[in-house]
Scaffold this motif. Structure first.
Motif, PDB file in Angstrom:
ATOM      1  N   LEU A 611     -51.984  -0.830 -16.685  1.00  9.93           N
ATOM      2  CA  LEU A 611     -50.559  -0.609 -16.903  1.00  9.93           C
ATOM      3  C   LEU A 611     -50.083  -1.403 -18.113  1.00  9.93           C
ATOM      4  O   LEU A 611     -50.242  -2.625 -18.163  1.00  9.93           O
ATOM      5  CB  LEU A 611     -49.754  -1.016 -15.670  1.00  9.93           C
ATOM      6  N   PRO A 612     -49.481  -0.730 -19.088  1.00  3.32           N
ATOM      7  CA  PRO A 612     -48.975  -1.423 -20.276  1.00  3.32           C
ATOM      8  C   PRO A 612     -47.588  -2.003 -20.025  1.00  3.32           C
ATOM      9  O   PRO A 612     -46.783  -1.438 -19.276  1.00  3.32           O
ATOM     10  CB  PRO A 612     -48.923  -0.315 -21.327  1.00  3.32           C
ATOM     11  N   LEU A 613     -47.316  -3.125 -20.652  1.00  5.66           N
ATOM     12  CA  LEU A 613     -46.009  -3.763 -20.525  1.00  5.66           C
ATOM     13  C   LEU A 613     -45.071  -3.182 -21.582  1.00  5.66           C
ATOM     14  O   LEU A 613     -45.358  -3.239 -22.776  1.00  5.66           O
ATOM     15  CB  LEU A 613     -46.142  -5.272 -20.710  1.00  5.66           C
ATOM     16  N   ASP A 614     -43.967  -2.621 -21.130  1.00  4.13           N
ATOM     17  CA  ASP A 614     -42.969  -2.050 -22.028  1.00  4.13           C
ATOM     18  C   ASP A 614     -41.620  -2.691 -21.762  1.00  4.13           C
ATOM     19  O   ASP A 614     -41.354  -3.188 -20.655  1.00  4.13           O
ATOM     20  CB  ASP A 614     -42.844  -0.540 -21.812  1.00  4.13           C
ATOM     21  N   PHE A 615     -40.750  -2.638 -22.755  1.00  8.14           N
ATOM     22  CA  PHE A 615     -39.390  -3.160 -22.625  1.00  8.14           C
ATOM     23  C   PHE A 615     -38.404  -2.053 -22.972  1.00  8.14           C
ATOM     24  O   PHE A 615     -38.576  -1.330 -23.942  1.00  8.14           O
ATOM     25  CB  PHE A 615     -39.205  -4.385 -23.517  1.00  8.14           C
ATOM     26  N   GLY A 616     -37.362  -1.956 -22.158  1.00 10.27           N
ATOM     27  CA  GLY A 616     -36.424  -0.848 -22.246  1.00 10.27           C
ATOM     28  C   GLY A 616     -36.701   0.106 -21.103  1.00 10.27           C
ATOM     29  O   GLY A 616     -37.821   0.615 -20.955  1.00 10.27           O
ATOM     30  N   TRP A 617     -35.699   0.371 -20.263  1.00  7.77           N
ATOM     31  CA  TRP A 617     -35.934   1.145 -19.054  1.00  7.77           C
ATOM     32  C   TRP A 617     -36.355   2.581 -19.353  1.00  7.77           C
ATOM     33  O   TRP A 617     -37.105   3.186 -18.591  1.00  7.77           O
ATOM     34  CB  TRP A 617     -34.681   1.127 -18.180  1.00  7.77           C
ATOM     35  N   ALA A 618     -35.914   3.133 -20.460  1.00  8.70           N
ATOM     36  CA  ALA A 618     -36.284   4.502 -20.792  1.00  8.70           C
ATOM     37  C   ALA A 618     -37.706   4.604 -21.328  1.00  8.70           C
ATOM     38  O   ALA A 618     -38.228   5.711 -21.477  1.00  8.70           O
ATOM     39  CB  ALA A 618     -35.307   5.083 -21.813  1.00  8.70           C
ATOM     40  N   ARG A 619     -38.328   3.472 -21.621  1.00  7.65           N
ATOM     41  CA  ARG A 619     -39.663   3.475 -22.235  1.00  7.65           C
ATOM     42  C   ARG A 619     -40.673   2.773 -21.333  1.00  7.65           C
ATOM     43  O   ARG A 619     -41.316   1.805 -21.728  1.00  7.65           O
ATOM     44  CB  ARG A 619     -39.616   2.798 -23.597  1.00  7.65           C
ATOM     45  N   GLN A 620     -40.811   3.242 -20.114  1.00  8.18           N
ATOM     46  CA  GLN A 620     -41.714   2.618 -19.154  1.00  8.18           C
ATOM     47  C   GLN A 620     -42.901   3.543 -18.872  1.00  8.18           C
ATOM     48  O   GLN A 620     -42.834   4.449 -18.038  1.00  8.18           O
ATOM     49  CB  GLN A 620     -40.968   2.276 -17.867  1.00  8.18           C
TER      50      GLN A 620
END
Length: 655
Positions: A611-620
């Motif tokens: 699982l990659p770590l993303d920031f921003g709820w639209a970019r998960q």
């Protein structure tokens, strides 16, 4: 006797150009009048700050002259050099101009790099006779034989220098400069190749079988003066400490990197229990970010479509893509198109022992072009060490740490807490006490899933339920107690400031709590959980299923933990765990020429499917990936795959 020809004036002469021409004439006259001028190089004066020297904006009118320039006039100062330096360290005038421009303010850089017409003050800078005298005196002093940097580190003393004279105060200062690895005049770019990317990993003897760093961090010959200075610092113009912090002794710096999203503010820091150690850690992290944001190896990427490269390239979809609605609504990203040519860099598969192409966007997180804007990547998996083996190990540990954190969060995994009273480390007890002085209780949890290597999540809980309610951090490592210590140290860096950050943004954060779509930046994730009302989403952490001694928590790990004294054995164990779980393990060498000179190596580790770590709820991406459904079952946390109804669709609190 030779003197440099006066550069042709810039079209549409400006006050800066007038001053440059006057300074060139004045220095050239004085040079001609010397009794024996041959010993002193002829002055070559160009202006700096009125044209882009990084290649983003319009053409530099002094592009052909700048590499040989030894005097550069800015709106406030005169820069003389580079001069001196040991063999193999040479830097040119273009190197200086590029490093100088990177340190300018956001507004200055935007003006230069977006092709805007500069507008300076009328008749500025003013070159008085005594200013010309001062510039000439400094010019003769440094280019006629120079002087050393007696207070600098040995690594700095080996480098070329740049001398600066302020035109307002006439104050002078000299700074070391590192050659610029992207200088078009010093570096001949070559194609990236599979053979060059092939890694031949070998024994990496450790000084201590239970340690995982090959040498003390303080032993690296870091040219700290060249890394941080206001004229040509490779990492930034300043490094500052925070003496108001009562939990750690933090040091940090920052600089701008231009990427696909414009100018990004890249911060680097170190948080230890002494400022000296924190400074070393900050410099090392800064070098890691320097290598990871943009490729600085003098190589050009492979540009082609995935369909044409598929037999020896990583499928970007294996690392996760965004939801269709994200691509429909977010103008910064576009769906991945396997037929569209994009830039690729070569990496090495540790599973298959062969080179493999990796999308450049997944390896360098501030690089990229419009054609490959299918994701926003971060520094996840980038790490620095004293050998490729050490760098890869720490890159993989970071990926495992974040994967486990996201699995525990989004899968609503019941967690067992670690009884911190059973830790033997004095540092752990000290951190518990320091957190208590701030009104926080700290906890640690075993957040491993289907991989055996220890992963610990730390949580600080504010006792009175006020602003700064929860603060999270995580760590992964082979030594369970050291991993607990790392996670706690990380969380303690946040709690002194979190209440104030939440109070300052209360209305904004409250709106995010009501509408997760407003969570857009990295800082939003951690600060959102400073709101007391967000504690309801952390029930698995606030109500653990058990509290176990540290030794019992990781009892199954200790017999598997290598103690051979060779770091390669540790790396191979972690690689084999990931391969057994069905994943490839890829390393992309990011090491810059500057790092190689210091004995450092930086890699981007890529494990497709984690699982990659993303920031921003639209970019998960994590919410859409198969591993979120299957890993809890594979870990024995559930009897079945995670159903959609059980997925916690709430922004993660990772800082």
């Amino acid at each position: 006797m030779t003197t440099a020809p006066a550069p042709s004036p810039v079209r549409g002469e400006t006050p800066l150009e007038e001053a440059r021409a006057a300074l060139h004439d004045e220095l050239a006259r004085r040079h001609r009048e010397l009794p024996a001028p041959a010993a002193l190089p002829a002055p070559r004066v160009v202006s700096l700050g009125a044209a882009d020297t990084l290649g983003f904006g319009g053409p530099d009118p002094y592009a052909e002259l700048r590499p040989a320039a030894n005097v550069q006039l800015t709106s406030r100062a005169v820069l003389i050099g580079p001069w001196g330096g040991e063999p193999g360290t040479a830097a040119c005038g273009q190197c200086l101009a590029m490093r100088w421009q990177r340190l300018r303010s956001r507004s200055e850089r935007e003006a230069l790099e977006l092709g805007r017409q500069p507008n300076g003050a009328v008749h500025w800078p003013v070159l008085t006779a005594y200013a010309a005298d001062a510039v000439w005196a400094l010019y003769r002093a440094v280019l006629g034989g120079g002087h050393g940097l007696p207070e600098a580190s040995p690594a700095d003393r080996a480098l070329p220098r740049v001398s600066r004279i302020d035109l307002v105060t006439l104050a002078t200062a000299t700074f070391p400069i590192l050659p610029e690895p992207l200088c078009p005049f010093c570096v001949q770019e070559v194609p990236d190749t599979a053979e060059a990317a092939r890694m031949h990993l070998g024994p990496a003897p450790k000084p201590d079988p239970d340690g995982y760093r090959l040498r003390p961090l303080s032993s690296y010959p870091l040219p700290t003066g060249a890394l941080v200075n206001p004229v040509c610092g490779a990492l930034g113009s300043d490094l500052w400490i925070n003496p108001t912090s009562t939990t750690t002794a933090p040091a940090a710096g920052t600089h701008f990197v231009r990427g696909y999203a414009g100018l990004n503010d890249v911060t680097w820091s170190g948080q230890a229990n002494s400022y000296d150690t924190s400074r070393v850690l900050a410099h090392l992290e800064g070098l890691e970010r320097y290598a990871g944001t943009t490729r600085r190896r003098g190589t050009s990427p492979v540009v082609d479509s995935y369909h044409r490269l598929a037999d020896h390239a990583l499928d970007p979809a294996a690392c996760g893509l965004y939801a269709p609605e994200t691509y429909a609504n977010d103008p910064m990203v576009s769906p991945f198109d396997p037929d569209r040519p994009i830039p690729w860099v070569w990496g090495h598969s540790l599973r298959d022992d062969r080179p493999v192409l990796v999308p450049a966007r997944l390896a360098h997180y501030s690089a990229g072009v419009e054609a490959d804007n299918f994701v926003f990547e971060c520094s996840n998996g980038c790490a620095t060490g004293g050998s490729p083996e050490e760098a890869i190990l720490y890159g993989l540990l970071e990926i495992v740490e974040r994967d486990a954190f996201l699995l525990a969060w989004h899968a609503r995994t019941p967690l067992a807490a670690i009884d911190l009273a059973t830790c033997r480390s004095p540092a752990v007890r000290s951190m518990i006490d320091r957190a208590g002085l701030h009104g926080y209780d700290v906890h640690a949890f075993d957040t491993r899933m289907d991989l055996a290597v220890p992963v610990v999540t730390a949580l600080a809980v504010r006792r009175d339920g006020g602003y700064g309610a929860l603060s999270f951090a995580a760590a992964a490592g082979f030594d369970p107690e050291a991993t607990v210590e790392s996670a706690l140290s990380e969380v303690l860096t946040y709690i002194p400031h979190l209440p104030y950050q939440v109070a300052e943004r209360h209305a904004e954060l409250t709106a995010m709590a009501a509408d997760f779509g407003r969570v857009r930046q990295l800082k939003d994730h951690a600060q959102l959980y400073g709101l007391p009302e967000m504690t309801e989403h952390a029930r698995e952490y606030l109500e653990p299923v058990a509290v176990r001694p540290l030794a019992d928590t990781f009892a199954d790990w200790q017999p598997r933990r290598p103690r051979t004294g060779d770091l390669l054995d540790d790396l191979n164990l972690l690689r084999d765990q990931l391969v057994s779980a069905g994943h490839d393990v890829i390393a992309v060498d990011q090491t810059t020429p500057e790092q190689r000179r210091m004995g450092l190596h930086t890699v981007a580790a890529v494990v497709p499917g984690l699982l990659p770590l993303d920031f921003g709820w639209a970019r998960q991406r994590a919410l859409l990936m198969p591993r979120l459904r299957t890993a809890p079952r594979a870990a024995g946390r559930r009897a079945d795959d995670l159903p959609e109804s059980a997925v916690k669709r709430v922004p993660h609190p990772f800082p």
